[in-house]
Design an enzyme around this catalytic site. Structure first.
Site, PDB file in Angstrom:
ATOM      1  N   ASP A   1       0.849  -1.195   0.000  1.00  0.00           N
ATOM      2  CA  ASP A   1       0.000   0.000   0.000  1.00  0.00           C
ATOM      3  C   ASP A   1       0.881   1.239   0.000  1.00  0.00           C
ATOM      4  O   ASP A   1       2.054   1.184   0.394  1.00  0.00           O
ATOM      5  CB  ASP A   1      -0.948   0.004   1.199  1.00  0.00           C
ATOM      6  CG  ASP A   1      -0.243   0.222   2.528  1.00  0.00           C
ATOM      7  OD1 ASP A   1       0.667  -0.575   2.842  1.00  0.00           O
ATOM      8  OD2 ASP A   1      -0.573   1.190   3.243  1.00  0.00           O
TER       9      ASP A   1
ATOM     10  N   GLU B   1      -0.108  -0.526   5.803  1.00  0.00           N
ATOM     11  CA  GLU B   1       0.903   0.048   6.702  1.00  0.00           C
ATOM     12  C   GLU B   1       0.797   1.560   6.764  1.00  0.00           C
ATOM     13  O   GLU B   1       0.928   2.163   7.838  1.00  0.00           O
ATOM     14  CB  GLU B   1       2.298  -0.364   6.238  1.00  0.00           C
ATOM     15  CG  GLU B   1       3.415  -0.053   7.234  1.00  0.00           C
ATOM     16  CD  GLU B   1       3.963   1.365   7.124  1.00  0.00           C
ATOM     17  OE1 GLU B   1       4.593   1.851   8.084  1.00  0.00           O
ATOM     18  OE2 GLU B   1       3.747   2.003   6.073  1.00  0.00           O
TER      19      GLU B   1
END
Length: 454
Positions: free
Chosen positions: A92, A156
């Site tokens: 991500d 994250e």
């Protein structure tokens, strides 16, 4: 770079690495559906899973974590009785901010001035490619000498804790003898660096309400309580006259006694405008690695475009507070809430929403794994000795892994050196750093396996 079979193999694989990173960067994998559709993260996760399967990983799975994101797991068995090493990255990425400010499209990997530009190129899609390069080089030169687990996180950057909660519920999944977190970076290009400390973080949204609705500023301004003015006072109270973070009860005077960050270099790396001073006191290293730091990262109120002459009834801000090792992020959050409540003027109504939280982390850089990494970095970076530095960013998973696997040695390396400009527009990765760190990781795995057999 000194010629050796592993280095030669990695060099030969760099065109493939660029092509793969181009594919991976193309996914707009921001783990926030207000910014990008969920399908982009799902497609990125499937790409990562496919890459692991192609490398012979077993038990490849997309793990549905409690925050709604997916993490990708795979296991590559090594020789009998070999140690197990867990390799971490995340797919991500941060939002692209002002897309018009990018010199090339943020989700099209673009080569320019010797670097590869694109969102996630360094943080941390490039970290996953680094792991693949290291493993491929070993497979081409006698095989991977350890058992390898790979975990690639899907949220994250949001700090919402999905993988942490999943790991706590399935503690057997990620157990390992050593863990390589591929999400930090060298102090600067060409200087091999391991990260010794990470600041934790707490992310909150604060809202101030003063009126039932907006009012004409000519008819009511001067006596009507202005929600934006109240919010500005609150935000200003979070720093003292020197610009130092000043959350009441939160110490902000610690010192950093390791590798220092010369102010001139910092100003250049941070692109500080000529004549603009740096906030805070102490050394730059004190301020970014050893002390808390508050940042207002967003404000909701009337936009300038289309603004009307009215007194705002409500205003909202998102605040990031970085918390250094030695301080507790949960306690820091309580102190931040209490500070805001105390400094909200006119008895205005104030409410809070916690967006994310993670604890700070301190690595044991005296552990045997670091000796193996230092030897590996001497090979990958001839003439340079491995350095250790702090990092102001946060990786909440580190503390979860340290608590679940206290016997595991945790190392932090990666591609996010200052020129990478992670989280900003025009993020990029140095292909030379990708190549050298892949060589270093491969040699680390060889050295670590040998150290366990000795």
């Amino acid at each position: 770079m000194t010629a050796n079979p592993i280095a030669e193999t990695v060099a030969s694989l760099m065109p493939r690495a660029q092509a793969e990173l181009t594919e991976l960067v193309a996914f707009r994998s921001v783990a926030d559906e207000a910014v990008a559709p969920r399908s982009e993260c799902e497609a990125a996760a499937e790409w990562v899973a496919g890459a692991l399967r192609a490398e012979g990983f077993q038990d490849v799975a997309l793990l549905d974590t409690p925050d709604g994101s997916q993490s990708v797991y795979g296991f590559l068995p090594g020789p009998a009785d070999a140690p197990t090493v867990l390799l971490y990255a995340h797919y991500d990425v941060q939002p692209m901010l002002d897309e018009s400010a990018w010199l090339s499209p943020p989700f099209e990997l673009t080569e320019r001035d010797g670097r590869w530009y694109g969102r996630g190129a360094a943080d941390c899609k490039g970290g996953f490619i680094m792991h693949l390069l290291a493993l491929r080089a070993l497979k081409a030169n006698g095989g991977v000498p350890v058992s390898v687990k790979v975990i690639v996180e899907g949220s994250e950057e949001q700090g919402t804790g999905g993988l942490e909660r999943y790991a706590e519920a399935h503690p057997e999944l990620l157990t390992a003898d050593a863990i390589v977190i591929g999400d930090t970076g060298n102090f600067r290009v060409g200087l091999p660096t391991v990260t010794a400390t990470l600041r934790g973080m707490t992310m909150i949204r604060v809202r101030i309400d003063t009126l039932e609705g907006n009012l004409h500023s000519g008819q009511f301004g001067g006596a009507a309580p202005d929600a934006l003015a109240a919010l500005i006072r609150v935000l200003d109270s979070l720093r003292d006259e020197n610009g130092q973070t000043a959350v009441e009860g939160l110490p902000a005077d610690a010192s950093w006694d390791g590798l220092q960050y010369p102010e001139g270099e910092f100003r250049k790396d941070a692109r500080v405008l000529d004549g603009v001073g740096l906030p805070g006191t102490g050394t730059v290293a004190d301020r970014i690695w050893a002390r808390p730091a508050v940042t207002v990262i967003g404000i909701d109120c009337h936009p300038v475009a289309g603004a009307t002459p009215s007194v705002p009834a409500s205003a909202r801000a998102q605040i990031s507070l970085r918390v250094p090792p030695g301080q507790d992020a949960a306690e820091a959050t309580k102190l931040l809430f209490a500070h805001i409540e105390k400094h909200t003027p006119w008895n205005a109504r104030v409410s809070f929403e916690q967006v994310g939280q993670g604890q700070p982390f301190r690595a044991d850089i005296a552990s045997p794994a670091y000796t193996s990494m230092a030897e590996a970095m001497r090979i990958a970076y001839p003439g340079e000795e491995m350095q250790s530095s702090g990092m102001g960013g946060s990786i909440p998973l580190c503390n979860t892994l340290a608590a679940l696997y206290p016997q595991a040695e945790i190392l932090l390396i990666g591609l996010s050196e200052p020129e990478a400009q992670i989280h900003a527009v025009n993020e990029s990765v140095s292909p030379q750093e990708l190549e050298r760190l892949s060589v270093a990781e491969a040699h680390f795995l060889v050295n670590y396996a040998a150290s366990k057999q000795a």
